[in-house]
Scaffold this active site. Sequence first.
Site: not given
Length: 385
Positions: A32, A168
């Site tokens: 990320c 998810t």
Amino acid sequence: MRSKFSFSENDLKLLILEAQEKGIYLFATSTCNRTEIYGYCSYATDLIQLLCKYSTGNEIEFMTNSYILQGDDAVKHLFRLGVGLESQILGDFEIIGQIKRAFNFAKELGATNDYLERITNDVIRTSKAVKNNTNFSTKAASVAYAAVQWIKENFANKENINITLLGTGEIGKVTCANLVKYFPIDSITLVNRTIEKAEQISTKFHVKFESFENLNLVLDQTDVLIVATNAEKPTITDKEIGEKAISIIDLSIPRNVDATKSNANVITLDDLTVVVDKALESRKAEIPKVETIIEERISDFDEWVQSRSHKDVVIAFKRRLIEIQTEELNYHSKKIEGLNVEHVQIVSERIIQKVTKQFVTHLKNTESNSYESVKIMNEIFKLEI
């Protein structure tokens, strides 16, 4: 800029396969908030070219915005990264799992070697040592935790808030685990493109789930949307948001939210960094302890590298002596009539063993200056190490 240099799992696979063709050992993370390649090769340019080929960034952008670390600096960086010292949120231990998965992915493709495996295992053990022997991991401060903290600070009545988590994957699962600690489970809804995955995670945490096709209906009832997807193009745009006044926390890289015309309040990873300043103060006090542990572990790794290089050079030295032995036996068997080649071979082999043993003893006794010894021996005997 980080988004430009992120890549999908399929792109990473192609990158690794091309690296194998070029004789390069490596593994890579694309998370990320960072993309890094850890390579065992001769030139950093080889890694840069691979990265730029399988991402949308170019070499000029890379050289302007990146860092290149080699040798001891690269080793130190990987150790610091693994314990959370280089994380955007200090002490975020999610990175060690990402490093482990990145290495295993490359290993399954046959793209790693003993060196990369040893350093990865040592980094993992160092991370565990930091967790067990310091308070560096206390008082939660991770990307997922920061997202939860932001919601708590900006929505006073947490009982009446509706939160939707889109995605998810690894970050999504960690975020969901944090959400259920602080908010009512009936206020949390999971959405995923693959509904089976959403159902699986919802069962684990006892929260609601919806199909991706119903996302617009879900957003009508949503106060905070957390986006933890890894799509190459934005998943949430002005079209999905419409006129809704909604807060969106984007935990994705590349960014998966493109909402510039709507009423949405978009919070990025960089915005979340300031949320956990209080938790970080106690962590900063532990940094000296963490760095001491890292130094000890790097020293152990360096010893392994030294012993490994000694082994390689000793093998190469002995191989060179055997080559000389073979050359001389062939020469003298033709020149000396009646020469007992078998007896000469036995004697010369004992000489090779004794000379090799003397060389090993020398390397052990001159540990601090063994590099110079190896260099001299290589110059004299032209060793192929």
